[in-house]
Every structure is written in structure tokens, then in C-alpha cells.
Scaffold this active site. Sequence first.
Site: not given
Ligand SMILES: Cc1cn([C@H]2C[C@H](O)[C@@H](COP(=O)(O)OP(=O)(O)O[C@H]3O[C@H](C)C(=O)[C@H](O)[C@H]3O)O2)c(=O)[nH]c1=O
Length: 193
Positions: A133, A63, A73, A168
Site C-alpha cells: 500500500y 490502525h 492509503k 492490536d
Molecule cells: C507501519 C510501519 C511499521 N514499521 C515497523 C514498526 C514495527 O517494528 C514493524 C511492524 O509494525 P506494525 O506491527 O505496526 O505493522 P502492522 O501491524 O502491519 O501495521 C500496519 O498495518 C495496518 C493495517 C496499517 O494500515 C498500517 O500501515 C500499519 O499500522 O514495522 C515501520 O518501520 N514503518 C511503518 O510504516
Amino acid sequence: MQIQKTSLPGVLVLVPRRFGDERGFFCESWSRKTLHDAGLDLPEFVQDNHSLSAAAGTLRGLHFQAPPHAQGKLVRCGRGRLFDVAVDIRKGSPSYGRWTGCELSFENGRQLWIPPGFLHGFVTREPDTEILYKCTDYYAPDCDGAVAWDSIGIDWGVSGQPILSAKDAGAPVLNEFDSPFTYEGPFGYEAGI
Ligand SMILES: Cc1cn([C@H]2C[C@H](O)[C@@H](COP(=O)(O)OP(=O)(O)O[C@H]3O[C@H](C)C(=O)[C@H](O)[C@H]3O)O2)c(=O)[nH]c1=O
């Protein structure tokens, strides 16, 4: 605080000191002064993130957030074990498309600093792994982007298909990706390390 360069210029491994005693340990996991005194001034952090992945083999990434909300980060593992990866996607960078990885765990206490302009992703190596992080900009969903985890030649150390979110699983491959980042020269902080 130990600060180590990685094979990717700009990406650093930080290992804060742990004070152990018969109860366990104490550690200052983040101190601007400690890093400054060690010659490292990172951008200001404004948001902390925390996620739990229940199963080993869960892969989140790769991401980024595009400018004007690009995020640096500082990543650590609060419980369990994971393999954390950074990829340079700054157009014109001598290390464009190159990756580096580091095993982060509760046990080793390592942290990975990933500057803006790099992809971030990780795969868990134990069940119930937690990642924490610090980010240098706020969440900006309109600037959120991803590149396919298996399009860069990263050795994730997983056999078979990892557990992925739909986002992803559908991310574009690196060769078909137009990066919003441009190389602006080496990071100043590298000289002092
Ligand atoms: C990233 C983020 C997400 N969200 C909410 C949005 C979605 O409803 C839920 C899950 O989000 P996401 O599927 O994007 O989460 P990850 O797959 O863990 O993504 C993260 O993991 C990779 C490794 C990263 O480095 C990024 O910080 C980020 O992209 O959390 C938020 O409210 N705030 C945030 O800062």
C-alpha cells in the site's frame, strides 16, 4: 481504470486495467495521470509499505496515524486474498463509526483508497498473503494509534479469534476512544466519480 464508490463516502475501489496474453498479464498498478484523466486527484504518496502474513486469519488493525501525520492509503493484494476494511473516525462526520469492506486479492486486482481520518485493517483469507500500500505521509510512531478490531460490529468473516499482534489485542474499544480527527466536509473528489 474502473473507479467505484463504496457505502462509505470518500472510500473508493479502484481496478486498474490488466493486459493479458499467453505469458500472463501486465498492469500499471499506479498512475497519477490515469487517475487524473478519470477525474480523481489523490494526495501525493510518499511511502510504499509491504507486509506478509503467513497464516490465514491474521488480522492487522484497526490502525491510524494522528495529525499532523495522518495517512491516506491505497491498498492492494500482491499475493493471496484478504478482506480490507475502512472505518470513518472523523468527529462530526455523518458516517462516524461506519465501516466498509472489500475483498482484495491477487486474482481480482482491486485496490481500496482509504483517506486520512479513517481506520484501516484487514484479515487474511489465505496463507502467505501479501499486502502492498501507498501512503500519503511517512511513518510516525509517535502518531500511531489503534482501535479494537471487534468493537465496531465489523463482519470480518472469521470464526473464532484471529491472529493479532499484542498491540492490536490491547487496543481501546471505539466507544472509549477520543478520535484526533474532525470532519471537514465531503471530499471534493467524490463529485467527479
Ligand atoms: C507501519 C510501519 C511499521 N514499521 C515497523 C514498526 C514495527 O517494528 C514493524 C511492524 O509494525 P506494525 O506491527 O505496526 O505493522 P502492522 O501491524 O502491519 O501495521 C500496519 O498495518 C495496518 C493495517 C496499517 O494500515 C498500517 O500501515 C500499519 O499500522 O514495522 C515501520 O518501520 N514503518 C511503518 O510504516
